[in-house]
Design a protein around this motif. Sequence first.
Motif, short mmCIF file in Angstrom:
data_model
loop_
_atom_site.label_atom_id
_atom_site.label_comp_id
_atom_site.label_asym_id
_atom_site.label_seq_id
_atom_site.Cartn_x
_atom_site.Cartn_y
_atom_site.Cartn_z
N LEU A 68 -60.03 8.93 -67.22
CA LEU A 68 -61.67 8.74 -67.85
C LEU A 68 -62.06 8.30 -67.55
O LEU A 68 -63.33 8.67 -67.24
N LEU A 69 -61.80 6.53 -67.39
CA LEU A 69 -62.44 5.78 -66.98
C LEU A 69 -63.09 6.03 -65.26
O LEU A 69 -64.21 5.65 -65.05
N ASN A 70 -62.24 6.74 -64.45
CA ASN A 70 -62.80 6.74 -63.26
C ASN A 70 -63.26 8.32 -63.16
O ASN A 70 -64.54 8.21 -62.72
N THR A 71 -63.72 9.03 -63.71
CA THR A 71 -64.55 10.63 -64.14
C THR A 71 -65.51 10.61 -64.70
O THR A 71 -66.63 10.10 -64.47
N PHE A 72 -65.52 9.06 -65.49
CA PHE A 72 -66.96 8.53 -66.55
C PHE A 72 -68.21 7.65 -65.03
O PHE A 72 -69.35 7.82 -65.25
N ARG A 73 -67.39 7.08 -64.96
CA ARG A 73 -68.18 6.43 -63.26
C ARG A 73 -68.49 7.04 -62.45
O ARG A 73 -69.16 6.96 -61.74
N TRP A 74 -67.22 8.88 -62.21
CA TRP A 74 -67.81 9.41 -61.84
C TRP A 74 -68.91 10.80 -61.97
O TRP A 74 -69.47 10.28 -60.76
N LEU A 76 -71.49 8.79 -64.12
CA LEU A 76 -72.82 7.85 -63.65
C LEU A 76 -72.66 7.92 -62.00
O LEU A 76 -74.10 7.83 -62.05
N GLY A 77 -72.26 7.86 -61.50
CA GLY A 77 -72.66 7.36 -60.23
C GLY A 77 -73.55 9.27 -59.95
O GLY A 77 -74.46 9.03 -59.01
N LEU A 78 -73.71 10.25 -60.48
CA LEU A 78 -73.85 11.25 -60.07
C LEU A 78 -75.62 11.47 -60.28
O LEU A 78 -76.04 11.75 -59.80
N TRP A 79 -75.73 10.49 -61.77
CA TRP A 79 -76.60 10.49 -62.25
C TRP A 79 -77.35 9.65 -61.64
O TRP A 79 -78.50 9.89 -61.69
N ARG A 84 -74.55 10.36 -52.97
CA ARG A 84 -73.91 10.65 -52.83
C ARG A 84 -72.97 11.61 -53.80
O ARG A 84 -71.49 10.94 -54.16
N ALA A 85 -73.22 12.39 -54.32
CA ALA A 85 -71.61 13.30 -54.88
C ALA A 85 -70.89 13.88 -54.39
O ALA A 85 -69.84 13.40 -55.11
N LEU A 86 -71.04 13.68 -52.81
CA LEU A 86 -70.19 14.84 -51.70
C LEU A 86 -68.65 13.35 -52.15
O LEU A 86 -67.51 13.63 -52.38
N ILE A 87 -69.45 11.98 -51.29
CA ILE A 87 -68.15 11.39 -51.64
C ILE A 87 -67.02 10.63 -53.08
O ILE A 87 -66.78 10.57 -52.75
N LEU A 88 -68.72 10.60 -53.42
CA LEU A 88 -68.14 10.19 -54.92
C LEU A 88 -67.08 11.41 -55.62
O LEU A 88 -66.37 11.01 -56.58
N THR A 89 -67.14 12.26 -55.69
CA THR A 89 -66.01 13.50 -56.04
C THR A 89 -64.88 13.46 -55.20
O THR A 89 -63.43 13.31 -55.23
N LEU A 90 -65.54 13.74 -53.07
CA LEU A 90 -63.80 12.98 -52.54
C LEU A 90 -62.71 11.90 -53.43
O LEU A 90 -61.92 11.81 -53.35
#
Length: 204
Positions: A68-74, A76-79, A84-90
């Motif tokens: 859940l924490l990692n998904t929240f950071r993801w 937040l990073g997308l927003w 950097r959506a690709l590297i964040l998703t990977l």
Amino acid sequence: MKVGGWDWVTVEATPGYEVRQPLPSLLQRITNSIFLAMMWVLRNWLGCFIGLIALLALHRNRFQLMNLLNTFRWKLGLWWRPQRALILTLNLLHQRAELTGAAPKKSKTHHQWLGEMMTRTNDINVAQSLYALRKLIDAAAYAPHSKASEKDCAQICQTCQRGCSLKWFQTEYQQSQAADDQNQVSQAERMKHVEYTGAAHHEY
């Protein structure tokens, strides 16, 4: 009267005068501390019981909480930095794989790993999204001038993170990986049997 160090001398003691006792030994101090701790727990047993249950629940669901924490950071990073959506998703997929013990080997490239994930999912939409994600990452790495729209990238990344959830890594991915490992073992055993029978036939 204190005469030096920890030595005390009683001066003109009177009846009922309390003489200072020597300091307790290390073992006695440890025993007293344990006893005081036990008494504190008994006095506050309800709070200790609730705290113990909470700790057990946290330990049991630690992977889900970390996910859940990692998904929240993801998110937040997308927003914050949608480019950097690709590297964040990977990275998110890597983190989920590590939490379930299915992390890829360091020698395995993202191209190989995403291709492996495509073969392990039963959802055609997830497989297509993983293929698109791999294609976009390859394009960003080897052809940086060919840029896809941020909207398309975000949609592909959303589909990948929903389809390749923590539960998916824990069940479908690991089951498929275990089946592949078993097939490899069976193939190795068959090869050994063929080599053994061939060598025996050659001796005759």
